[in-house]
Scaffold this motif. Structure first.
Motif, PDB file in Angstrom:
ATOM      1  N   HIS A   1       0.843  -1.200   0.000  1.00  0.00           N
ATOM      2  CA  HIS A   1       0.000   0.000   0.000  1.00  0.00           C
ATOM      3  C   HIS A   1       0.880   1.252   0.000  1.00  0.00           C
ATOM      4  N   GLY A   2       0.612   2.159  -0.947  1.00  0.00           N
ATOM      5  CA  GLY A   2       1.377   3.400  -1.041  1.00  0.00           C
ATOM      6  C   GLY A   2       2.640   3.301  -1.868  1.00  0.00           C
ATOM      7  N   LEU A   3       2.971   2.104  -2.358  1.00  0.00           N
ATOM      8  CA  LEU A   3       4.165   1.927  -3.180  1.00  0.00           C
ATOM      9  C   LEU A   3       3.789   1.969  -4.663  1.00  0.00           C
ATOM     10  N   ASP A   4       4.789   2.241  -5.508  1.00  0.00           N
ATOM     11  CA  ASP A   4       4.510   2.218  -6.953  1.00  0.00           C
ATOM     12  C   ASP A   4       4.694   0.794  -7.480  1.00  0.00           C
ATOM     13  N   VAL A   5       4.401   0.601  -8.750  1.00  0.00           N
ATOM     14  CA  VAL A   5       4.391  -0.741  -9.361  1.00  0.00           C
ATOM     15  C   VAL A   5       5.772  -1.378  -9.318  1.00  0.00           C
ATOM     16  N   SER A   6       6.806  -0.584  -9.603  1.00  0.00           N
ATOM     17  CA  SER A   6       8.163  -1.138  -9.630  1.00  0.00           C
ATOM     18  C   SER A   6       8.610  -1.577  -8.237  1.00  0.00           C
ATOM     19  N   GLU A   7       8.232  -0.817  -7.209  1.00  0.00           N
ATOM     20  CA  GLU A   7       8.588  -1.190  -5.839  1.00  0.00           C
ATOM     21  C   GLU A   7       7.873  -2.476  -5.427  1.00  0.00           C
ATOM     22  N   ALA A   8       6.594  -2.571  -5.768  1.00  0.00           N
ATOM     23  CA  ALA A   8       5.823  -3.778  -5.446  1.00  0.00           C
ATOM     24  C   ALA A   8       6.426  -5.003  -6.126  1.00  0.00           C
ATOM     25  N   GLU A   9       6.865  -4.845  -7.345  1.00  0.00           N
ATOM     26  CA  GLU A   9       7.474  -5.951  -8.083  1.00  0.00           C
ATOM     27  C   GLU A   9       8.805  -6.352  -7.465  1.00  0.00           C
ATOM     28  N   GLU A  10       9.591  -5.369  -7.029  1.00  0.00           N
ATOM     29  CA  GLU A  10      10.874  -5.651  -6.377  1.00  0.00           C
ATOM     30  C   GLU A  10      10.670  -6.476  -5.108  1.00  0.00           C
ATOM     31  N   LEU A  11       9.665  -6.145  -4.328  1.00  0.00           N
ATOM     32  CA  LEU A  11       9.373  -6.881  -3.102  1.00  0.00           C
ATOM     33  C   LEU A  11       8.895  -8.301  -3.411  1.00  0.00           C
ATOM     34  N   LYS A  12       8.118  -8.451  -4.467  1.00  0.00           N
ATOM     35  CA  LYS A  12       7.622  -9.771  -4.868  1.00  0.00           C
ATOM     36  C   LYS A  12       8.775 -10.677  -5.276  1.00  0.00           C
ATOM     37  N   VAL A  13       9.716 -10.152  -6.045  1.00  0.00           N
ATOM     38  CA  VAL A  13      10.880 -10.925  -6.484  1.00  0.00           C
ATOM     39  C   VAL A  13      11.710 -11.362  -5.280  1.00  0.00           C
ATOM     40  N   MET A  14      11.890 -10.463  -4.328  1.00  0.00           N
ATOM     41  CA  MET A  14      12.658 -10.792  -3.122  1.00  0.00           C
ATOM     42  C   MET A  14      11.985 -11.933  -2.354  1.00  0.00           C
ATOM     43  N   ARG A  15      10.668 -11.882  -2.232  1.00  0.00           N
ATOM     44  CA  ARG A  15       9.937 -12.908  -1.510  1.00  0.00           C
ATOM     45  C   ARG A  15      10.064 -14.257  -2.220  1.00  0.00           C
ATOM     46  N   GLU A  16       9.959 -14.251  -3.540  1.00  0.00           N
ATOM     47  CA  GLU A  16      10.047 -15.491  -4.303  1.00  0.00           C
ATOM     48  C   GLU A  16      11.434 -16.115  -4.208  1.00  0.00           C
ATOM     49  N   ASN A  17      12.466 -15.267  -4.043  1.00  0.00           N
ATOM     50  CA  ASN A  17      13.847 -15.755  -4.006  1.00  0.00           C
ATOM     51  C   ASN A  17      14.346 -16.090  -2.606  1.00  0.00           C
ATOM     52  N   THR A  18      13.515 -15.860  -1.600  1.00  0.00           N
ATOM     53  CA  THR A  18      13.904 -16.201  -0.222  1.00  0.00           C
ATOM     54  C   THR A  18      13.287 -17.551   0.127  1.00  0.00           C
ATOM     55  N   ASN A  19      14.120 -18.578   0.122  1.00  0.00           N
ATOM     56  CA  ASN A  19      13.630 -19.962   0.214  1.00  0.00           C
ATOM     57  C   ASN A  19      12.852 -20.252   1.493  1.00  0.00           C
ATOM     58  N   HIS A  20      13.325 -19.738   2.642  1.00  0.00           N
ATOM     59  CA  HIS A  20      12.672 -20.108   3.902  1.00  0.00           C
ATOM     60  C   HIS A  20      11.387 -19.320   4.174  1.00  0.00           C
ATOM     61  N   TRP A  21      11.010 -18.412   3.278  1.00  0.00           N
ATOM     62  CA  TRP A  21       9.693 -17.774   3.370  1.00  0.00           C
ATOM     63  C   TRP A  21       8.728 -18.623   2.565  1.00  0.00           C
ATOM     64  N   LYS A  22       7.868 -19.338   3.231  1.00  0.00           N
ATOM     65  CA  LYS A  22       7.034 -20.349   2.582  1.00  0.00           C
ATOM     66  C   LYS A  22       5.892 -19.757   1.764  1.00  0.00           C
ATOM     67  N   VAL A  23       5.332 -18.634   2.203  1.00  0.00           N
ATOM     68  CA  VAL A  23       4.179 -18.047   1.508  1.00  0.00           C
ATOM     69  C   VAL A  23       4.679 -17.090   0.430  1.00  0.00           C
ATOM     70  N   LYS A  24       4.347 -17.388  -0.813  1.00  0.00           N
ATOM     71  CA  LYS A  24       4.834 -16.576  -1.937  1.00  0.00           C
ATOM     72  C   LYS A  24       3.754 -15.673  -2.530  1.00  0.00           C
ATOM     73  N   ASP A  25       2.530 -16.209  -2.603  1.00  0.00           N
ATOM     74  CA  ASP A  25       1.420 -15.453  -3.202  1.00  0.00           C
ATOM     75  C   ASP A  25       0.635 -14.739  -2.110  1.00  0.00           C
ATOM     76  N   ILE A  26       0.712 -13.421  -2.079  1.00  0.00           N
ATOM     77  CA  ILE A  26       0.056 -12.651  -1.020  1.00  0.00           C
ATOM     78  C   ILE A  26      -0.777 -11.528  -1.635  1.00  0.00           C
ATOM     79  N   ASN A  27      -2.018 -11.398  -1.176  1.00  0.00           N
ATOM     80  CA  ASN A  27      -2.885 -10.309  -1.608  1.00  0.00           C
ATOM     81  C   ASN A  27      -2.662  -9.128  -0.667  1.00  0.00           C
TER      82      ASN A  27
END
Length: 496
Positions: free
Chosen positions: A275-301
């Motif tokens: 919330h409050g971030l632009d599209v590129s920032e949101a995408e950067e955070l999504k990529v980080m989450r997908e690449n962090t193996n021990h974070w089990k939940v990848k798809d978040i609304n």
């Protein structure tokens, strides 16, 4: 006869003038009364418009200094951590326990306190824990870099025997490697003692949340408090610099708010909050989450997360929140956090309402910080000290730091700690943005929502009703967030 008529005419004329004058006076007096009465009506109207009446809630009344800065009533409660009369001094044991702590600073701190208690339960000699060097921050600090190792050992010698290292003859001995169960009760560890029949050394793979929050013997609970609040003291370099920074903050203002602004990149990525971030920032955070193996939940609304109160408050929301609570723009706010995602651009949303925003880099010299660079746990320890000593502590999100600081402040006398109702605030913030609420209404709702969230004494919370089995243990309020009633007493008679 003529004179008599003239006299009567003069009397009538004089009488008419008197009556006219009397009427004028009455008229002027009436106008005067009308003006006074009208003024009173106007004043009454203004008072009913700008002041609250008896039917309005107390939280709507103007908040003075005591109300926004003063701590909640401690109700005569005080720390009580002395052992009971049944407690016996630690015995020398030929069983040893090695520990690998995991997580950031406060996750490791509470985990170490748990391991002290577990060592006591197992009648084991505790070896100084190894700290996590693989967490997100990759801090290479050792135990003695962060904590006063000698004080830790000496202050707990009546409770648990603690050594810096394993005896030489046991370094190559086989170890029983064990991942202790989370939120375990006494019965669990009584079964674990059977491992001593096979091993002389047990290695614990993780230290965090290895003990139940509730249902443990009073002496074990008090030992956890002694370990965390008294024995696990920061190393002298950290303690000394932390005290200096508090003093420098006090030189800038009589009082300050310590804001644990959990708006770092890893937190936003882990929670999926954009919330409050632009599209590129949101995408950067999504990529980080997908690449962090021990974070089990990848798809978040992100929208659902925010509506359910699972997102940290943004810097802008914190500004609106503090203003609604009644804090003036001159309030000194210390940011106790790592690097804010978006940097100064995002912090400007807070600084526009509260210009006196301070980060630690504004308080320290290059020389003072030289030994702290690349040691996130050590800099986090500085934030911890400053947060404990603040007049008001405000965490923008729940987490290990927020839990540990809140519990410590409760232990020290219920210092003012404001815990935002994030789920309730989302609706208020969105209605403000939509123009459905004005600032006075926002202030009213925010104060009402948080009148019982100021850190006042209360017993530790239980898990929500309807949840059974081990699942409820995860949802209980943390012992370290609120060590009442075991470690906080109402009278000296209770400490026995």
């Amino acid at each position: 006869m003529g004179n008599h008529r003239q006299s009567r005419k003069a009397k009538r004329s004089h009488s008419a003038i008197s009556i006219s004058l009397y009427i004028v006076i009455i008229f002027l007096f009436s106008i005067f009364i009308f003006i006074i009465y009208s003024r009173d009506i106007l004043l009454d109207h203004q008072q009913t418009h700008f002041q609250t009446d008896k039917d309005q809630p107390k939280s709507e009344k103007m908040f003075n200094d005591v109300q926004i800065w003063g701590p909640p009533s401690g109700k005569g409660l005080h720390p009580c951590v002395k052992p009971t009369t049944k407690y016996k001094a630690a015995q020398v044991s030929d069983h040893y326990m090695t520990v690998k702590s995991n997580g950031g600073l406060n996750q490791m701190r509470t985990g170490i306190a748990d391991m002290v208690a577990v060592a006591r339960i197992l009648n084991a000699t505790l070896i100084i824990p190894q700290l996590d060097k693989r967490s997100f921050w990759k801090d290479t600090s050792t135990f003695s870099d962060i904590f006063d190792e000698i004080h830790f050992i000496e202050s707990l010698k009546e409770d648990v025997r603690i050594l810096k290292e394993l005896p030489k003859e046991l370094e190559s001995a086989p170890r029983g490697r064990k991942h202790f169960s989370s939120w375990a009760a006494m019965s669990y560890y009584e079964e674990i003692t059977q491992m001593w029949n096979e091993y002389q050394v047990i290695h614990v793979a993780k230290s965090d949340s290895r003990l139940a929050n509730n249902g443990l013997p009073l002496d074990i609970q008090r030992l956890r408090c002694r370990a965390l609040y008294q024995s696990l003291r920061f190393s002298p370099p950290i303690e000394n610099l932390g005290k200096k920074l508090v003093k420098r903050l006090r030189s800038r203002a009589k009082r300050y708010v310590a804001l644990h602004l959990r708006y770092e990149k890893d937190m936003l990525s882990f929670t999926g909050c954009t919330h409050g971030l632009d599209v590129s920032e949101a995408e950067e955070l999504k990529v980080m989450r997908e690449n962090t193996n021990h974070w089990k939940v990848k798809d978040i609304n992100s929208t659902d997360q925010r509506i359910n109160g699972l997102c940290p408050l943004t810097p802008k929301e914190v500004g609106v929140f503090l203003k609604a609570l009644g804090y003036p723009p001159s309030t000194l706010i210390y940011i106790a956090a790592g690097e804010i995602y978006g940097g100064n651009t995002r912090l400007s949303d807070l600084a526009s309402r509260f210009p006196n925003v301070i980060v630690k880099e504004m308080l320290v010299t290059e020389e003072e910080m030289k030994s702290f660079y690349d040691h996130a746990s050590q800099t986090a320890a500085l934030d911890y000290i400053i947060s404990i000593e603040s007049d008001v502590f405000l965490p923008s999100h729940s987490g290990n730091m927020a839990i540990a600081v809140e519990g410590h402040r409760r232990f020290l006398g219920h210092r003012k700690t404001i815990t935002p109702d994030r789920k309730g605030l989302v609706e208020i913030f969105d209605n403000l943005e939509a123009g459905k609420l004005d600032e006075p209404m926002v202030s009213h709702f925010v104060r009402q929502l948080h009148k019982n969230r100021q850190g006042a004494p209360r017993k530790r919370g239980e898990a929500p009703s309807g949840i059974r089995g081990r699942a409820r243990l995860r949802l209980e309020e943390s012992f370290y967030q609120n060590p009442y009633p075991e470690c906080i007493c109402g009278s000296n008679r209770e400490e026995r």
